[in-house]
Scaffold this motif. Sequence first.
Motif, PDB file in Angstrom:
ATOM      1  N   TRP A   1       0.845  -1.133   0.124  1.00 53.31           N
ATOM      2  CA  TRP A   1       0.126   0.156   0.087  1.00 53.31           C
ATOM      3  C   TRP A   1       0.978   1.202  -0.099  1.00 53.31           C
ATOM      4  O   TRP A   1       1.839   1.300   0.413  1.00 53.31           O
ATOM      5  CB  TRP A   1      -0.927   0.050   1.389  1.00 53.31           C
ATOM      6  CG  TRP A   1      -1.797  -1.231   1.306  1.00 53.31           C
ATOM      7  CD1 TRP A   1      -2.246  -1.932   0.516  1.00 53.31           C
ATOM      8  CD2 TRP A   1      -2.475  -1.397   2.639  1.00 53.31           C
ATOM      9  NE1 TRP A   1      -3.394  -3.013   0.893  1.00 53.31           N
ATOM     10  CE2 TRP A   1      -3.281  -2.676   2.287  1.00 53.31           C
ATOM     11  CE3 TRP A   1      -2.467  -1.182   3.729  1.00 53.31           C
ATOM     12  CZ2 TRP A   1      -4.136  -3.377   3.460  1.00 53.31           C
ATOM     13  CZ3 TRP A   1      -3.286  -1.612   4.792  1.00 53.31           C
ATOM     14  CH2 TRP A   1      -3.991  -2.812   4.491  1.00 53.31           C
TER      15      TRP A   1
ATOM     16  N   THR B   1     -16.497   0.178   5.016  1.00 48.80           N
ATOM     17  CA  THR B   1     -16.703   0.137   3.735  1.00 48.80           C
ATOM     18  C   THR B   1     -17.784  -0.700   3.449  1.00 48.80           C
ATOM     19  O   THR B   1     -18.114  -1.786   4.133  1.00 48.80           O
ATOM     20  CB  THR B   1     -15.561  -0.534   2.785  1.00 48.80           C
ATOM     21  OG1 THR B   1     -15.269  -1.854   2.931  1.00 48.80           O
ATOM     22  CG2 THR B   1     -14.326   0.474   2.947  1.00 48.80           C
TER      23      THR B   1
ATOM     24  N   MET C   1     -16.765  -6.178  -0.137  1.00 49.14           N
ATOM     25  CA  MET C   1     -16.236  -5.985  -1.486  1.00 49.14           C
ATOM     26  C   MET C   1     -15.883  -7.575  -1.659  1.00 49.14           C
ATOM     27  O   MET C   1     -16.337  -8.403  -1.230  1.00 49.14           O
ATOM     28  CB  MET C   1     -14.566  -5.441  -1.114  1.00 49.14           C
ATOM     29  CG  MET C   1     -14.609  -4.197  -0.447  1.00 49.14           C
ATOM     30  SD  MET C   1     -13.175  -3.281  -0.277  1.00 49.14           S
ATOM     31  CE  MET C   1     -13.023  -2.748  -2.055  1.00 49.14           C
TER      32      MET C   1
ATOM     33  N   GLN D   1     -11.413  -8.534  -4.746  1.00 48.09           N
ATOM     34  CA  GLN D   1     -10.763  -7.303  -4.319  1.00 48.09           C
ATOM     35  C   GLN D   1     -10.031  -7.420  -3.022  1.00 48.09           C
ATOM     36  O   GLN D   1      -9.006  -6.633  -2.691  1.00 48.09           O
ATOM     37  CB  GLN D   1     -12.017  -6.288  -4.251  1.00 48.09           C
ATOM     38  CG  GLN D   1     -12.742  -5.727  -5.439  1.00 48.09           C
ATOM     39  CD  GLN D   1     -13.858  -4.931  -5.012  1.00 48.09           C
ATOM     40  OE1 GLN D   1     -14.866  -5.099  -4.386  1.00 48.09           O
ATOM     41  NE2 GLN D   1     -13.594  -3.776  -5.693  1.00 48.09           N
TER      42      GLN D   1
ATOM     43  N   ILE E   1      -5.925  -6.598  -2.508  1.00 48.94           N
ATOM     44  CA  ILE E   1      -5.812  -5.613  -1.463  1.00 48.94           C
ATOM     45  C   ILE E   1      -4.652  -6.221  -0.531  1.00 48.94           C
ATOM     46  O   ILE E   1      -3.583  -5.477  -0.020  1.00 48.94           O
ATOM     47  CB  ILE E   1      -6.806  -5.225  -0.478  1.00 48.94           C
ATOM     48  CG1 ILE E   1      -7.951  -4.203  -1.241  1.00 48.94           C
ATOM     49  CG2 ILE E   1      -6.361  -4.218   0.708  1.00 48.94           C
ATOM     50  CD1 ILE E   1      -9.366  -4.115  -0.870  1.00 48.94           C
TER      51      ILE E   1
ATOM     52  N   TRP F   1     -11.688   0.295   9.068  1.00 51.89           N
ATOM     53  CA  TRP F   1     -10.424   1.037   8.976  1.00 51.89           C
ATOM     54  C   TRP F   1     -10.471   2.089  10.154  1.00 51.89           C
ATOM     55  O   TRP F   1     -11.605   2.550  10.537  1.00 51.89           O
ATOM     56  CB  TRP F   1     -10.394   1.984   7.757  1.00 51.89           C
ATOM     57  CG  TRP F   1     -10.168   0.961   6.478  1.00 51.89           C
ATOM     58  CD1 TRP F   1     -11.483   0.595   5.840  1.00 51.89           C
ATOM     59  CD2 TRP F   1      -9.257   0.257   5.582  1.00 51.89           C
ATOM     60  NE1 TRP F   1     -11.256  -0.140   4.701  1.00 51.89           N
ATOM     61  CE2 TRP F   1      -9.800  -0.279   4.621  1.00 51.89           C
ATOM     62  CE3 TRP F   1      -7.777   0.557   5.994  1.00 51.89           C
ATOM     63  CZ2 TRP F   1      -8.940  -0.934   3.824  1.00 51.89           C
ATOM     64  CZ3 TRP F   1      -7.120  -0.130   5.151  1.00 51.89           C
ATOM     65  CH2 TRP F   1      -7.549  -0.910   3.759  1.00 51.89           C
TER      66      TRP F   1
ATOM     67  N   GLU G   1     -11.124   8.999   4.849  1.00 50.27           N
ATOM     68  CA  GLU G   1     -11.596   8.146   3.603  1.00 50.27           C
ATOM     69  C   GLU G   1     -10.779   8.305   2.479  1.00 50.27           C
ATOM     70  O   GLU G   1     -10.667   7.296   1.549  1.00 50.27           O
ATOM     71  CB  GLU G   1     -13.018   8.437   3.495  1.00 50.27           C
ATOM     72  CG  GLU G   1     -13.704   7.901   4.700  1.00 50.27           C
ATOM     73  CD  GLU G   1     -15.277   8.321   4.918  1.00 50.27           C
ATOM     74  OE1 GLU G   1     -15.746   8.916   3.813  1.00 50.27           O
ATOM     75  OE2 GLU G   1     -15.812   7.918   5.967  1.00 50.27           O
TER      76      GLU G   1
ATOM     77  N   ILE H   1      -7.895   6.160   2.633  1.00 52.38           N
ATOM     78  CA  ILE H   1      -8.218   4.633   2.358  1.00 52.38           C
ATOM     79  C   ILE H   1      -8.326   4.406   1.125  1.00 52.38           C
ATOM     80  O   ILE H   1      -7.556   3.409   0.494  1.00 52.38           O
ATOM     81  CB  ILE H   1      -9.523   4.525   3.111  1.00 52.38           C
ATOM     82  CG1 ILE H   1      -8.909   4.297   4.784  1.00 52.38           C
ATOM     83  CG2 ILE H   1      -9.621   2.845   2.604  1.00 52.38           C
ATOM     84  CD1 ILE H   1     -10.075   4.308   5.532  1.00 52.38           C
ATOM     85  N   ARG H   2      -8.861   5.439   0.122  1.00 58.42           N
ATOM     86  CA  ARG H   2      -9.001   5.173  -1.225  1.00 58.42           C
ATOM     87  C   ARG H   2      -7.746   5.063  -2.086  1.00 58.42           C
ATOM     88  O   ARG H   2      -7.807   4.518  -3.076  1.00 58.42           O
ATOM     89  CB  ARG H   2     -10.149   6.129  -1.830  1.00 58.42           C
ATOM     90  CG  ARG H   2     -11.413   6.045  -1.059  1.00 58.42           C
ATOM     91  CD  ARG H   2     -12.448   6.776  -1.976  1.00 58.42           C
ATOM     92  NE  ARG H   2     -13.617   6.483  -1.645  1.00 58.42           N
ATOM     93  CZ  ARG H   2     -14.575   7.554  -0.861  1.00 58.42           C
ATOM     94  NH1 ARG H   2     -13.759   8.498  -0.287  1.00 58.42           N
ATOM     95  NH2 ARG H   2     -15.800   7.212  -0.422  1.00 58.42           N
TER      96      ARG H   2
ATOM     97  N   LEU I   1      -9.212  -0.132  -3.830  1.00 59.50           N
ATOM     98  CA  LEU I   1      -9.923   0.740  -2.768  1.00 59.50           C
ATOM     99  C   LEU I   1     -10.401   2.021  -3.480  1.00 59.50           C
ATOM    100  O   LEU I   1     -11.163   2.788  -2.651  1.00 59.50           O
ATOM    101  CB  LEU I   1      -9.196   0.998  -1.671  1.00 59.50           C
ATOM    102  CG  LEU I   1      -9.063  -0.279  -0.748  1.00 59.50           C
ATOM    103  CD1 LEU I   1      -7.823  -0.192   0.184  1.00 59.50           C
ATOM    104  CD2 LEU I   1     -10.144  -0.720  -0.079  1.00 59.50           C
TER     105      LEU I   1
ATOM    106  N   ALA J   1     -14.032   2.627  -3.052  1.00 63.23           N
ATOM    107  CA  ALA J   1     -14.634   2.119  -1.921  1.00 63.23           C
ATOM    108  C   ALA J   1     -15.859   2.903  -1.491  1.00 63.23           C
ATOM    109  O   ALA J   1     -15.639   4.195  -1.380  1.00 63.23           O
ATOM    110  CB  ALA J   1     -13.658   1.960  -0.943  1.00 63.23           C
TER     111      ALA J   1
END
Length: 386
Positions: free
Chosen positions: A140, A234, A237, A241, A245, A273, A304, A307-308, A314, A317
Motif C-alpha cells: 500500500w 466500507t 467487497m 478485491q 488488497i 478502518w 476516507e 483509504i481510497r 480501494l 470504496a
Amino acid sequence: MSRSNTHQPWGTPPWKIDFAPLEQPLPETVDFAIVGGGFAGLAAAAWLRSKAPEKSVVLLEASHIGAGASGRTGGMVLSETAAGDFSGLGDVLAGLRRILRKLRVDSDLSLPGAWEIARSDEAEKSDNGHPLRGRPPIDWQDSGKLHVVNVVPGGTLHPGKQVSGLARAAVRLGAIVAENREVQRIRWANIPDLEFSRGRLRARKVLLATNALSLKLSGLHLRTYPKLTLAARTAPMSETQIKDIGLAARKPFYTVDFPYLWGRVCADNSIIWGAGLVDPPKSGDLEEVEIREGRPAEMFAKFETRIRGLHPALARAKFTHEWGGPIAFRSNWKPIFSRHAESHHGIVLGAFAGHGVALSVYLGTWAAEVLLGERHLPRWGRITKK
C-alpha cells in the motif's frame, strides 16, 4: 429482545446488540456492585455468579449495555497490553477463549494472528512476533510503502455478539443487570453507598469497570486521558478485491509507525478502518463531540480519501458507517487495575488504550476473583493517591 442503533453524536457502529435485560426492582444491599456495562463489567458479573452463586451481584449501567467503548470498538483482538507483557499477566488470548467457552458466549472469535505493518523494516516491532514467511501480501502507498513487518498473536471478534453474550451469561447466572442507572456518587463507608439515577444501593464491594466517561467517579480524571477514536466501514467487497488488497488471510493489522492506521475484514467482506483521535472539548466531556461537524467531520473526509488511495482496488470504496468510540489511556500506556484511591472496598479497572477487546474480559474475571478473595491485584496496575 433486540435493540436497534439510533442516531448518536458519535455516529452509529455496525454492531447490533440483541439483548436487553428486563427491568426489575433492585435490592437495598448487595454483596457486589459493578459500575459499567461493557466487556469488563459484564464479564466480572457473570464470573462472580459462576464462582459464587450464593453472592448477590448488581451491575449498574448509565445508558445501555455496550453503549461505550465495548459496543464501538472495531473488534480487533490483541494480546498483552498496550504497554506489552507484564509479570504474571498470563496468556490473554488463551484466557479469553477459556472464559468465553465457560460462559457459553459465541462472539465469532477467530485468532489467526495479526499483522504489524510499517513503512520501514526498522520500525519498532512487538517482542512477541515473528517475521512474515513468504511473499508480502500488503503493498500500500500511505506516506511511504506500507508492508507487513511482523506477525503477532491476535485476531477478531464481533463486539455486538460479545456484549450480548456476556450480558446473557450474567443474567442467566443470576446477576441483575440494570440499565439507565448512572452512578452519580459513591460514599465510601464501611459498606459503600452508591447513589444513581432512580435510586441507591449499598454494596459490600464495588468494581468500577471504567471508561473515558466516568473518570471522576473512579478517581482517574487526573491520571488518564480521554479521547474519541474514529473508525469507518466500507461496503462489502468481492473476494477478488480482498485478495488484491492483500487481506485474503483475514488477519487484522495495525501500523507500528506513523501516520497510524488499523483495520480488519468482517465476515461479509466489508472492511473496517481506523485512525485518528479526537480530543475532548474544554469541558472535558466527550459526549459533547459531534463527529458529523467541525474537526471530526474533516478528519473523516481526509481519512476516507486516504483509504481510497492505499490501493487501486480501494479507489471506489463506498463507506456505510462512520463512528467514534471513547478511549482512555495513561501516559505509560499501562492499564489501571487497582484499589480505589479512597477505599479498599473498591476496585478500579480500565484505561486499556485500544487493547480492551480481549484484555477487558480477561481482567474482568480476574477482578471478580480479587473481589472474592481468591486472587491478588497485580503490581503493574496500581494507582496511588494524589
